[in-house]
Design an enzyme around this catalytic site. Structure first.
Site, short mmCIF file in Angstrom:
data_model
loop_
_atom_site.label_atom_id
_atom_site.label_comp_id
_atom_site.label_asym_id
_atom_site.label_seq_id
_atom_site.Cartn_x
_atom_site.Cartn_y
_atom_site.Cartn_z
N GLU A 207 0.69 -1.14 0.08
CA GLU A 207 0.24 -0.10 0.01
C GLU A 207 0.93 1.21 0.00
O GLU A 207 0.85 2.08 0.96
CB GLU A 207 -0.73 0.13 1.24
CG GLU A 207 -2.03 -1.27 1.21
CD GLU A 207 -3.24 -1.15 2.06
OE1 GLU A 207 -4.18 -1.78 2.13
OE2 GLU A 207 -2.93 -0.31 3.09
N GLU B 271 -5.82 -8.27 0.23
CA GLU B 271 -6.49 -7.84 1.35
C GLU B 271 -7.90 -7.47 1.13
O GLU B 271 -8.16 -6.91 0.19
CB GLU B 271 -5.79 -6.49 2.20
CG GLU B 271 -4.41 -6.76 2.90
CD GLU B 271 -3.89 -5.60 3.63
OE1 GLU B 271 -4.64 -4.90 4.01
OE2 GLU B 271 -2.60 -5.50 3.56
#
Length: 438
Positions: free
Chosen positions: A166, A351
């Protein structure tokens, strides 16, 4: 009802995901301080002044946790290595840290679990933060050194390697919005971090290829940007946020450029000769990880500085984080990536999950419904031609949820932070039934 394993393609990988700082306990095993330790020690940054010093004590309880992964019926475990544990000062090797990851990967192999490694999940050594962290180009090369040391030790036993988790959170959330470590609100710092985190990815990929490592990727997070209305100014606000959050990273990696809508604000603050780094950033990958949780609605905020947008509350049911439950966004990103960027490259949902105000003995039907909706979105994307290879739930355990401390619970397994007792939730049992091979 969560879709059964048999309704997915043969060989589809199901897994659970965690991150080092959120579960291991940064006070164990000779780990050095990270910028998350210092961020948490600053009043007002983290709820209840919680830190990851103990977290879920996974450092000592890893075997029990891997047993939970195996017992649920998962095929794989996505984990991260702590830079601060492996190199407490960002440079010098801590043998005890590498020994821990040796044990952990061997423990996965012993249970028939496929290790999906993420090298960096946000715990920058404080010594490197002192030198500017991700504002400093030199950090990218130190990350390359860290990458080499980890892979020389455990690279022979991991299934895949992701460089960064991320980058939007590492750069924008942490240097422009100030919500995560190092907690800056500075557009110049943000622009440099937005570029340098991608440069670090490129440096790591180059080093990994030189070592002969296979199955290399990166994990990007995506957030569906909806306009608050069909007015031109709100449509533009959503497009600007999409350029910053989603397109900046995917376009750099797969198309060798940054989006013009984001450069309008960031170009004056990028490091000199940034364009010359784009070939390194855009090296060929073997797969892409997709993290997806929610959407946000954006409206124009013309009386504010660039990007001159504001968020508007949405009407859909929300998780404990206040995030709307919007499975359609996952299907949308998977098909958009296939169409515009990845074009047949293997994708993994690395995720997806939700926080809830969970207790060990309460029903977990909301999370079960959340998983079912997002599994269905993944199946719809596969039916549309997306080369989706796997799905990892976030997270295996309730854990340290960064600036939210220990209040928000994403886990399939409830953790009593006073006793460290693990209790599988109803959603863990529902997934166990869905993943059963018989």
């Amino acid at each position: 009802m969560i879709p059964h394993r048999a309704s997915f393609p043969e060989g589809f990988v199901f897994g659970a995901a965690t991150a080092a700082y959120q579960i291991e306990g940064s006070s164990f095993g000779g780990a050095g301080p990270s910028h998350w330790d210092t961020f948490a020690a600053t009043p007002g940054n983290v709820k209840h002044a919680d830190s990851g010093a103990i977290a879920c004590d996974h450092y000592h309880r890893w075997a029990e946790d891997l047993d939970l992964v195996k017992a649920a019926g998962f095929d794989a475990y996505r984990f991260s290595t702590s830079w601060s544990r492996v190199m407490p000062d960002g440079v010098t090797i801590n043998p005890e840290g590498l020994d821990f990851y040796d044990r952990l990967v061997d423990g996965m192999a012993a249970r028939g679990l496929r290790p999906f490694l993420t090298l960096y999940h946000w715990d920058l050594p404080a010594a490197l933060s002192d030198k500017g962290g991700w504002r400093n180009r030199e950090t990218c090369h130190r990350f390359g050194d860290f990458t080499e040391e980890v892979i020389r030790r455990i690279g022979d036993r991991v299934e895949t390697v992701a460089t960064i988790n991320e980058p939007w959170c590492v750069a924008w959330l942490s240097h422009f919005l100030g919500a995560h470590a190092p907690g800056l609100r500075d557009i110049r710092a943000a622009a440099r971090a937005m570029h340098h985190i991608l440069l670090a990815h490129g440096v790591a990929i180059e080093r990994l290829r030189a070592l002969g490592q296979k199955n290399l990727g990166i994990v990007l997070n995506f957030d569906h940007a909806s306009p608050a209305s069909d007015r031109a100014e709100d449509l533009r606000a959503a497009a600007v946020q999409d350029a910053i959050f989603n397109r900046w990273f995917a376009q750099a990696i797969f198309q060798g450029s940054y989006p013009d809508l984001a450069l309008e604000g960031l170009a004056p603050h990028l490091p000199p000769r940034w364009q010359s780094d784009l070939p390194l950033i855009g090296q060929k990958l073997d797969w892409l990880g997709v993290n997806y949780y929610t959407r946000h609605i954006h409206a124009a905020a013309p009386d504010t500085a660039w990007p001159a947008t504001r968020e508007v509350p949405g009407p859909l049911p929300k998780t404990q984080m206040g995030w709307e439950i919007y499975p359609e966004g996952l299907q949308g990103f998977l098909t958009r990536l296939e169409r515009d960027y990845t074009k047949g490259l293997p994708l993994y949902v690395t995720e997806n999950g939700m926080a809830n105000d969970d207790h060990a003995d309460i029903p977990d039907t909301v999370r079960e419904s959340f998983i079912a909706g997002h599994f269905q979105a993944a199946q719809n994307a596969i039916a549309a031609g997306v080369n989706l290879r796997g799905f990892f739930y976030w997270s295996l355990l309730d854990n340290y949820e960064w600036a939210e401390g220990y209040e928000k619970r994403f886990g399939l397994v409830h953790v009593d932070y006073n006793t460290q007792v693990r209790t599988p939730k109803a959603s863990w049992h529902a997934l166990q039934r869905a993943l059963a091979r018989n």
